[in-house]
Enzyme design. Structure first.
Site, mmCIF file in Angstrom:
data_model
loop_
_atom_site.group_PDB
_atom_site.id
_atom_site.type_symbol
_atom_site.label_atom_id
_atom_site.label_comp_id
_atom_site.label_asym_id
_atom_site.label_seq_id
_atom_site.Cartn_x
_atom_site.Cartn_y
_atom_site.Cartn_z
ATOM 1 N N GLY A 101 0.448 -0.791 -0.187
ATOM 2 C CA GLY A 101 0.553 0.059 -0.177
ATOM 3 C C GLY A 101 0.966 0.894 0.025
ATOM 4 O O GLY A 101 1.383 1.541 1.432
ATOM 5 N N SER A 124 -2.391 -0.804 3.104
ATOM 6 C CA SER A 124 -2.989 -0.113 1.611
ATOM 7 C C SER A 124 -4.547 0.180 2.248
ATOM 8 O O SER A 124 -4.900 0.283 3.559
ATOM 9 C CB SER A 124 -3.611 -1.554 1.068
ATOM 10 O OG SER A 124 -3.910 -2.280 1.905
ATOM 11 N N LYS A 128 -7.467 0.007 8.973
ATOM 12 C CA LYS A 128 -8.894 -0.032 10.416
ATOM 13 C C LYS A 128 -9.724 -0.883 10.055
ATOM 14 O O LYS A 128 -10.134 -2.041 11.264
ATOM 15 C CB LYS A 128 -9.779 1.422 10.280
ATOM 16 C CG LYS A 128 -8.835 2.370 11.020
ATOM 17 C CD LYS A 128 -10.079 3.839 10.632
ATOM 18 C CE LYS A 128 -9.218 4.482 9.638
ATOM 19 N NZ LYS A 128 -9.970 5.320 9.071
ATOM 20 N N VAL A 165 -6.391 3.572 15.392
ATOM 21 C CA VAL A 165 -7.330 5.056 15.864
ATOM 22 C C VAL A 165 -7.075 6.611 16.182
ATOM 23 O O VAL A 165 -5.459 6.360 16.800
ATOM 24 C CB VAL A 165 -8.048 3.802 17.434
ATOM 25 C CG1 VAL A 165 -8.847 4.468 18.205
ATOM 26 C CG2 VAL A 165 -8.176 2.548 17.494
ATOM 27 N N THR A 200 -1.865 10.351 17.037
ATOM 28 C CA THR A 200 -2.368 10.699 19.127
ATOM 29 C C THR A 200 -2.498 9.218 20.017
ATOM 30 O O THR A 200 -2.728 8.446 19.670
ATOM 31 C CB THR A 200 -3.000 10.888 19.502
ATOM 32 O OG1 THR A 200 -3.654 12.304 17.886
ATOM 33 C CG2 THR A 200 -3.368 11.143 20.699
ATOM 34 N N GLU A 236 -12.062 9.751 5.286
ATOM 35 C CA GLU A 236 -12.300 8.171 3.796
ATOM 36 C C GLU A 236 -12.052 8.317 2.231
ATOM 37 O O GLU A 236 -13.020 9.216 1.914
ATOM 38 C CB GLU A 236 -12.878 7.213 4.226
ATOM 39 C CG GLU A 236 -13.126 6.992 5.871
ATOM 40 C CD GLU A 236 -11.318 6.511 5.749
ATOM 41 O OE1 GLU A 236 -11.006 5.552 5.656
ATOM 42 O OE2 GLU A 236 -11.030 6.931 7.050
ATOM 43 N N LYS A 269 -13.463 2.053 15.104
ATOM 44 C CA LYS A 269 -12.260 2.271 15.538
ATOM 45 C C LYS A 269 -12.777 2.085 17.608
ATOM 46 O O LYS A 269 -11.823 1.570 17.700
ATOM 47 C CB LYS A 269 -11.824 3.463 15.983
ATOM 48 C CG LYS A 269 -11.233 4.253 14.841
ATOM 49 C CD LYS A 269 -11.251 5.642 14.971
ATOM 50 C CE LYS A 269 -11.040 6.024 13.037
ATOM 51 N NZ LYS A 269 -10.628 7.057 12.646
HETATM 52 N N1 NAI Z 1 -5.301 8.949 5.277
HETATM 53 C C1 NAI Z 1 -5.573 9.250 6.892
HETATM 54 O O1 NAI Z 1 -5.549 10.517 8.242
HETATM 55 C C2 NAI Z 1 -6.138 8.201 7.559
HETATM 56 C C3 NAI Z 1 -5.813 6.306 6.905
HETATM 57 N N2 NAI Z 1 -5.559 5.289 7.705
HETATM 58 C C4 NAI Z 1 -5.701 4.089 6.752
HETATM 59 O O2 NAI Z 1 -4.083 3.872 6.234
HETATM 60 C C5 NAI Z 1 -4.843 3.382 5.007
HETATM 61 C C6 NAI Z 1 -4.184 3.993 4.185
HETATM 62 O O3 NAI Z 1 -4.533 5.321 3.408
HETATM 63 P P1 NAI Z 1 -3.964 6.202 2.732
HETATM 64 O O4 NAI Z 1 -2.917 6.483 2.543
HETATM 65 O O5 NAI Z 1 -4.647 7.382 2.877
HETATM 66 O O6 NAI Z 1 -4.606 5.744 1.075
HETATM 67 P P2 NAI Z 1 -3.813 5.538 -0.056
HETATM 68 O O7 NAI Z 1 -5.423 5.323 -1.143
HETATM 69 O O8 NAI Z 1 -3.542 7.196 -0.472
HETATM 70 O O9 NAI Z 1 -3.033 4.973 -0.539
HETATM 71 C C7 NAI Z 1 -3.642 3.042 -0.308
HETATM 72 C C8 NAI Z 1 -2.240 2.437 -1.087
HETATM 73 O O10 NAI Z 1 -3.232 0.940 -0.800
HETATM 74 C C9 NAI Z 1 -2.936 0.614 -2.293
HETATM 75 N N3 NAI Z 1 -4.086 -0.587 -2.584
HETATM 76 C C10 NAI Z 1 -4.734 -1.255 -2.754
HETATM 77 N N4 NAI Z 1 -5.354 -2.952 -2.673
HETATM 78 C C11 NAI Z 1 -3.625 -3.241 -2.595
HETATM 79 C C12 NAI Z 1 -3.684 -4.216 -3.271
HETATM 80 N N5 NAI Z 1 -4.917 -5.301 -3.169
HETATM 81 N N6 NAI Z 1 -2.248 -4.307 -2.766
HETATM 82 C C13 NAI Z 1 -1.338 -3.316 -2.719
HETATM 83 N N7 NAI Z 1 -1.897 -2.445 -2.638
HETATM 84 C C14 NAI Z 1 -2.418 -1.981 -2.810
HETATM 85 C C15 NAI Z 1 -3.407 1.289 -3.536
HETATM 86 O O11 NAI Z 1 -2.997 1.586 -3.932
HETATM 87 C C16 NAI Z 1 -2.517 2.426 -2.710
HETATM 88 O O12 NAI Z 1 -1.587 3.663 -2.941
HETATM 89 C C17 NAI Z 1 -6.189 3.110 5.075
HETATM 90 O O13 NAI Z 1 -6.361 1.397 5.847
HETATM 91 C C18 NAI Z 1 -6.570 4.142 5.733
HETATM 92 O O14 NAI Z 1 -8.196 3.543 6.299
HETATM 93 C C19 NAI Z 1 -5.304 5.675 9.089
HETATM 94 C C20 NAI Z 1 -5.435 6.764 9.775
HETATM 95 C C21 NAI Z 1 -5.507 8.041 8.887
HETATM 96 N N1 LIG Z 2 -10.977 9.274 8.094
HETATM 97 C C1 LIG Z 2 -10.750 8.722 9.483
HETATM 98 C C2 LIG Z 2 -9.048 9.549 9.300
HETATM 99 C C3 LIG Z 2 -8.772 8.804 10.572
HETATM 100 O O1 LIG Z 2 -9.055 7.803 10.473
HETATM 101 C C4 LIG Z 2 -11.211 10.027 10.230
HETATM 102 O O2 LIG Z 2 -11.621 11.700 9.618
HETATM 103 O O3 LIG Z 2 -11.329 10.286 11.328
#
Ligand code: NAI
Ligand SMILES: N[C@@H](CC=O)C(=O)O
Length: 355
Positions: A10, A99, A128, A155, A159, A212, A227
């Site tokens: 990811g 991912s 999550k 979560v 923080t 999201e 969460k």
């Molecule tokens: N952005 C935020 O504030 C937060 C994000 N998260 C979680 O972190 C994770 C990543 O978030 P982002 O980086 O913002 O998402 P993003 O959409 O920017 O990146 C996700 C990556 O995962 C890859 N991916 C998807 N399916 C795949 C697979 N089958 N095999 C390999 N790679 C795959 C995509 O190609 C992409 O490179 C998510 O689960 C998100 O809910 C958790 C806490 C906070």
């Molecule tokens: N979409 C979430 C990102 C972190 O978990 C939020 O808004 O809190």
């Protein structure tokens, strides 16, 4: 010095932030954790999985991807069509699973995590969905294989909530918790209290990278349900299903209701709460049932949670020893999620490092 080979599956916002932090904080990792970390593989959904035994030149890899080039064409690497194949065929010490699973769906992250844990590899993750569905199963599997499984960023992002429960409050018996656990929903409600309309506030949250990919998960509360499920696993050692959480989101809340609450010296917040229910007398009942709710509540201004605004989140935990503690901090954003997973990496690194 111990060498840690990191695989990042990811490679979007969070995964790239982590890789960049490993590069920028290389000296810190050596000095504070006694390890040298190199990124040996990365994967995306469309680009597949690439591996470089010697470790990537991280700035070069990041620039290459910014230029929109294909992972498979990166010079000097081995390539697999998907992450599962690459993870099974290569050597690495820690998997960072970042991912973009949605909070309601454990896959594909869950399969990636299981493969790595099964083969005795440490796992850190921001997914999550996978943790909500299987935190206890994955924790047990990691224990069996003698490796770490950590999920700090799931979560309240960067923080430190889960490590506070696991390490900071070690051995305490949690009685209940309540909190504000979604940055997007809280940003929207805060802006509505300032007079802004719902859709402009949601557009803001998307722009800042809080929301999201499908913001329904934020505003209908599914993200908070995930969460809550992770927190109940960590705090009570219990798995609750999504159906066991009473859920109402904020999409029906009107500007009028928000203003009305303000006139009554209240603020409407999307509140998560978990408390112990009545213990059943049945000898088969293994657990005390948990009453879990996610719903908008008009909190009086005397309640400290009513004053948590914007992207800030807060969690108040009640326990048998420390009565009540509240952790407050930003709950969303790429940098925050990146910091959360970097903290997990540092914890694993310290345990493997020279000191
Ligand atoms: N952005 C935020 O504030 C937060 C994000 N998260 C979680 O972190 C994770 C990543 O978030 P982002 O980086 O913002 O998402 P993003 O959409 O920017 O990146 C996700 C990556 O995962 C890859 N991916 C998807 N399916 C795949 C697979 N089958 N095999 C390999 N790679 C795959 C995509 O190609 C992409 O490179 C998510 O689960 C998100 O809910 C958790 C806490 C906070
Ligand atoms: N979409 C979430 C990102 C972190 O978990 C939020 O808004 O809190």
């Amino acid at each position: 010095m111990k060498h840690i080979r990191l695989s990042i599956v990811g490679f979007g916002t969070v995964g790239r932030w982590l890789a960049d932090a490993v590069y920028r904080r290389g000296t810190w990792l050596e000095r504070e954790c006694g390890v040298k970390v190199s990124v040996v593989s990365v994967a995306t959904r469309r680009g597949g999985f690439i591996h470089c035994d010697a470790g990537f030149d991280i700035p070069n890899l990041l620039n290459y991807l910014v230029a929109g080039k294909a992972l498979a064409d990166y010079p000097g690497v081995q390539w697999w069509e998907n992450a599962l194949e690459g993870l099974a065929a290569t050597e690495y010490d820690v998997l960072a699973e970042t991912s973009n699973t949605n909070p309601r769906d454990p896959e594909p992250a869950l399969s990636h995590i299981r493969v790595a844990l099964e083969r005795g590899t440490h796992v850190i993750t921001s997914s999550k969905g996978a943790c909500a569905a299987a935190a206890l199963e994955l924790t047990a599997l990691a224990k069996k294989r003698g490796v770490h499984f950590r999920m700090e960023s799931t979560v309240m992002s960067g923080t430190p909530v889960l490590s506070t429960l696991q390490e900071g409050l070690a051995g305490t018996r949690v009685i209940g918790f309540r909190g504000i656990l979604n940055g997007t929903a809280n940003h929207i409600l805060s802006k509505m209290a300032d007079g802004l309309d719902y859709s402009s506030a949601l557009a803001d949250a998307k722009y800042y990278g809080y929301a999201e990919p499908d913001p329904t998960d934020d505003v209908e509360g599914y993200d908070i349900v995930a969460k809550v499920r992770i927190l109940t696993a960590v705090a009570f050692g219990q798995t609750v299903s999504a159906d066991q959480v009473i859920l109402r989101g904020i999409t029906e809340i009107t500007q009028n209701e928000v203003q009305q609450a303000a006139q009554n010296k209240c603020r409407i917040k999307l509140l998560a709460s978990v408390q112990l229910g009545q213990k059943s007398n049945s000898p088969e009942a293994r657990h005390i049932p948990l009453e879990c709710r996610v719903e908008p509540v008009a909190l009086p201004l005397t309640d400290p949670l009513s004053r948590i605004d914007g992207v800030m989140n807060a969690l108040t935990v009640k326990s048998d020893t420390v009565s009540e503690i509240t952790i407050i901090g930003p709950g969303a954003g790429p940098e925050q999620a990146g910091q959360g997973i970097f903290t997990d990496l540092a914890t694993v690194a310290r345990s493997l490092g020279a000191f």
